[in-house]
Write a protein that holds these residues in place. Structure first.
Motif, PDB file in Angstrom:
ATOM      1  N   THR A   7       0.844  -1.178   0.000  1.00  0.00           N
ATOM      2  CA  THR A   7       0.000   0.000   0.000  1.00  0.00           C
ATOM      3  C   THR A   7       0.889   1.240   0.000  1.00  0.00           C
ATOM      4  O   THR A   7       2.075   1.170   0.289  1.00  0.00           O
ATOM      5  CB  THR A   7      -0.936   0.055   1.219  1.00  0.00           C
ATOM      6  OG1 THR A   7      -0.155   0.048   2.402  1.00  0.00           O
ATOM      7  CG2 THR A   7      -1.909  -1.110   1.221  1.00  0.00           C
ATOM      8  N   GLU A   8       0.265   2.355  -0.355  1.00  0.00           N
ATOM      9  CA  GLU A   8       0.950   3.642  -0.393  1.00  0.00           C
ATOM     10  C   GLU A   8       0.110   4.594   0.457  1.00  0.00           C
ATOM     11  O   GLU A   8      -1.097   4.358   0.606  1.00  0.00           O
ATOM     12  CB  GLU A   8       1.000   4.101  -1.848  1.00  0.00           C
ATOM     13  CG  GLU A   8       2.093   5.099  -2.185  1.00  0.00           C
ATOM     14  CD  GLU A   8       1.973   5.592  -3.626  1.00  0.00           C
ATOM     15  OE1 GLU A   8       1.997   6.818  -3.821  1.00  0.00           O
ATOM     16  OE2 GLU A   8       1.832   4.763  -4.534  1.00  0.00           O
ATOM     17  N   THR A  98       6.724  11.351  -1.198  1.00  0.00           N
ATOM     18  CA  THR A  98       7.804  10.727  -1.972  1.00  0.00           C
ATOM     19  C   THR A  98       8.063  11.537  -3.239  1.00  0.00           C
ATOM     20  O   THR A  98       7.212  12.325  -3.673  1.00  0.00           O
ATOM     21  CB  THR A  98       7.428   9.292  -2.403  1.00  0.00           C
ATOM     22  OG1 THR A  98       6.287   9.369  -3.276  1.00  0.00           O
ATOM     23  CG2 THR A  98       7.110   8.401  -1.225  1.00  0.00           C
ATOM     24  N   ALA A  99       9.223  11.275  -3.849  1.00  0.00           N
ATOM     25  CA  ALA A  99       9.547  11.935  -5.115  1.00  0.00           C
ATOM     26  C   ALA A  99       8.551  11.515  -6.192  1.00  0.00           C
ATOM     27  O   ALA A  99       8.185  12.313  -7.061  1.00  0.00           O
ATOM     28  CB  ALA A  99      10.975  11.586  -5.530  1.00  0.00           C
ATOM     29  N   GLN A 102       5.481  13.549  -5.776  1.00  0.00           N
ATOM     30  CA  GLN A 102       5.774  14.913  -6.213  1.00  0.00           C
ATOM     31  C   GLN A 102       5.743  15.008  -7.738  1.00  0.00           C
ATOM     32  O   GLN A 102       5.155  15.941  -8.299  1.00  0.00           O
ATOM     33  CB  GLN A 102       7.153  15.329  -5.680  1.00  0.00           C
ATOM     34  CG  GLN A 102       7.560  16.743  -6.030  1.00  0.00           C
ATOM     35  CD  GLN A 102       6.570  17.777  -5.515  1.00  0.00           C
ATOM     36  OE1 GLN A 102       6.253  17.799  -4.325  1.00  0.00           O
ATOM     37  NE2 GLN A 102       6.047  18.611  -6.408  1.00  0.00           N
ATOM     38  N   ALA A 103       6.313  14.004  -8.402  1.00  0.00           N
ATOM     39  CA  ALA A 103       6.351  14.007  -9.874  1.00  0.00           C
ATOM     40  C   ALA A 103       4.941  13.864 -10.445  1.00  0.00           C
ATOM     41  O   ALA A 103       4.572  14.549 -11.415  1.00  0.00           O
ATOM     42  CB  ALA A 103       7.255  12.885 -10.367  1.00  0.00           C
ATOM     43  N   THR A 104       4.142  12.985  -9.840  1.00  0.00           N
ATOM     44  CA  THR A 104       2.759  12.798 -10.298  1.00  0.00           C
ATOM     45  C   THR A 104       1.964  14.078 -10.108  1.00  0.00           C
ATOM     46  O   THR A 104       1.193  14.490 -10.984  1.00  0.00           O
ATOM     47  CB  THR A 104       2.100  11.642  -9.529  1.00  0.00           C
ATOM     48  OG1 THR A 104       2.865  10.459  -9.744  1.00  0.00           O
ATOM     49  CG2 THR A 104       0.667  11.398 -10.005  1.00  0.00           C
ATOM     50  N   LEU A 105       2.182  14.736  -8.970  1.00  0.00           N
ATOM     51  CA  LEU A 105       1.477  15.988  -8.687  1.00  0.00           C
ATOM     52  C   LEU A 105       1.861  17.075  -9.692  1.00  0.00           C
ATOM     53  O   LEU A 105       0.992  17.781 -10.223  1.00  0.00           O
ATOM     54  CB  LEU A 105       1.781  16.444  -7.262  1.00  0.00           C
ATOM     55  CG  LEU A 105       1.221  17.816  -6.862  1.00  0.00           C
ATOM     56  CD1 LEU A 105      -0.294  17.836  -6.942  1.00  0.00           C
ATOM     57  CD2 LEU A 105       1.687  18.169  -5.448  1.00  0.00           C
ATOM     58  N   THR A 106       3.161  17.197  -9.958  1.00  0.00           N
ATOM     59  CA  THR A 106       3.625  18.210 -10.914  1.00  0.00           C
ATOM     60  C   THR A 106       2.998  17.979 -12.283  1.00  0.00           C
ATOM     61  O   THR A 106       2.498  18.911 -12.925  1.00  0.00           O
ATOM     62  CB  THR A 106       5.166  18.178 -11.005  1.00  0.00           C
ATOM     63  OG1 THR A 106       5.697  18.424  -9.706  1.00  0.00           O
ATOM     64  CG2 THR A 106       5.684  19.233 -11.977  1.00  0.00           C
ATOM     65  N   GLU A 107       2.969  16.729 -12.708  1.00  0.00           N
ATOM     66  CA  GLU A 107       2.371  16.388 -14.012  1.00  0.00           C
ATOM     67  C   GLU A 107       0.862  16.668 -13.984  1.00  0.00           C
ATOM     68  O   GLU A 107       0.315  17.239 -14.932  1.00  0.00           O
ATOM     69  CB  GLU A 107       2.670  14.915 -14.330  1.00  0.00           C
ATOM     70  CG  GLU A 107       2.195  14.444 -15.694  1.00  0.00           C
ATOM     71  CD  GLU A 107       0.720  14.097 -15.726  1.00  0.00           C
ATOM     72  OE1 GLU A 107       0.044  14.496 -16.700  1.00  0.00           O
ATOM     73  OE2 GLU A 107       0.222  13.453 -14.767  1.00  0.00           O
ATOM     74  N   PHE A 108       0.220  16.295 -12.887  1.00  0.00           N
ATOM     75  CA  PHE A 108      -1.230  16.523 -12.773  1.00  0.00           C
ATOM     76  C   PHE A 108      -1.548  18.018 -12.841  1.00  0.00           C
ATOM     77  O   PHE A 108      -2.447  18.446 -13.577  1.00  0.00           O
ATOM     78  CB  PHE A 108      -1.756  15.927 -11.468  1.00  0.00           C
ATOM     79  CG  PHE A 108      -3.181  16.305 -11.187  1.00  0.00           C
ATOM     80  CD1 PHE A 108      -4.227  15.647 -11.811  1.00  0.00           C
ATOM     81  CD2 PHE A 108      -3.474  17.350 -10.313  1.00  0.00           C
ATOM     82  CE1 PHE A 108      -5.541  16.012 -11.574  1.00  0.00           C
ATOM     83  CE2 PHE A 108      -4.786  17.727 -10.078  1.00  0.00           C
ATOM     84  CZ  PHE A 108      -5.814  17.059 -10.708  1.00  0.00           C
ATOM     85  N   LEU A 109      -0.811  18.817 -12.082  1.00  0.00           N
ATOM     86  CA  LEU A 109      -1.074  20.261 -12.055  1.00  0.00           C
ATOM     87  C   LEU A 109      -0.881  20.863 -13.442  1.00  0.00           C
ATOM     88  O   LEU A 109      -1.715  21.653 -13.908  1.00  0.00           O
ATOM     89  CB  LEU A 109      -0.154  20.955 -11.041  1.00  0.00           C
ATOM     90  CG  LEU A 109      -0.424  20.666  -9.564  1.00  0.00           C
ATOM     91  CD1 LEU A 109       0.611  21.338  -8.679  1.00  0.00           C
ATOM     92  CD2 LEU A 109      -1.836  21.095  -9.151  1.00  0.00           C
ATOM     93  N   SER A 110       0.183  20.458 -14.115  1.00  0.00           N
ATOM     94  CA  SER A 110       0.421  21.070 -15.425  1.00  0.00           C
ATOM     95  C   SER A 110      -0.631  20.616 -16.428  1.00  0.00           C
ATOM     96  O   SER A 110      -1.042  21.392 -17.293  1.00  0.00           O
ATOM     97  CB  SER A 110       1.851  20.811 -15.886  1.00  0.00           C
ATOM     98  OG  SER A 110       1.939  19.647 -16.641  1.00  0.00           O
TER      99      SER A 110
END
Ligand code: MHO
Length: 189
Positions: A7-8, A98-99, A102-110
């Protein structure tokens, strides 16, 4: 849904934590939830001595069934990212752990035309999560005394209720969220 072993955990703030604790507990693939305080600097916050912390909720989820990105979609459907309340207790926040998050969030926001700096929603790394008092955990479920009695009779203490996958679903159900996952009914003969 069939749970995988790994799980995460995701941490979000969406105002008073009672509501999203139930809303996200009902989501297929979310196996555990808990509410608490994070995002501030003061030591050992409590509900009545919150300092500069924010009410947040954690969802422990099975990424084979629901992804962090899908949780982000739900979070951003559940608040207005162009606004923010001045009261830190109830701020909207995405606290990455986690990184990869963070990467998923950055992609989602953009993908939504947002940048982390250009929205009201607080975007931060999670430093520390302080679990809230027991009476705030599964708050909606706690108003159904027959269900709480059943947990009690089954030997669950407060921490076990907080961490129970069954309690997470019942908490969502008690708040009126749809917890049904429709699958092929078993053959009757
Ligand atoms: N007691 C407040 C909010 C509770 S939430 C845990 C109310 O019902 O408005 O902050």
């Amino acid at each position: 849904a069939t749970a995988s072993d790994e799980t995460e955990t995701a941490t979000f703030g969406l105002g008073c934590f009672w509501g999203p604790d139930a809303q996200f507990g009902a989501v297929d693939g979310v196996v555990r939830t808990r509410v608490g305080y994070a995002g501030g600097t003061s030591r050992d916050p409590t509900y009545h001595s919150l300092g500069d912390h924010t009410e947040v909720f954690q969802v422990e989820f099975d990424p084979a069934t629901v992804t962090y990105r899908e949780l982000l979609e739900l979070v951003f459907e559940s608040h207005a990212p162009n606004r923010q309340t001045r009261n830190t207790q109830y701020q909207n926040a995405v606290l990455t752990a986690t990184a990869a998050q963070q990467a998923t969030l950055t992609e989602f926001l953009s993908s939504r035309g947002f940048t982390a700096d250009g929205i009201g929603t607080r975007i931060e790394q999670l430093s520390r999560f302080y679990p809230a008092e027991d009476y705030h955990q599964k708050y909606k479920l706690r108003s159904v005394s027959s269900l709480m009695d059943a947990f009690d009779e089954a030997g669950y203490d407060d921490e076990a209720v907080r961490e129970s996958p069954i309690a997470a679903k019942l908490n969502g159900y008690a708040a009126g969220h749809d917890v049904a996952v429709l699958e092929e009914p078993p053959a009757s003969e």
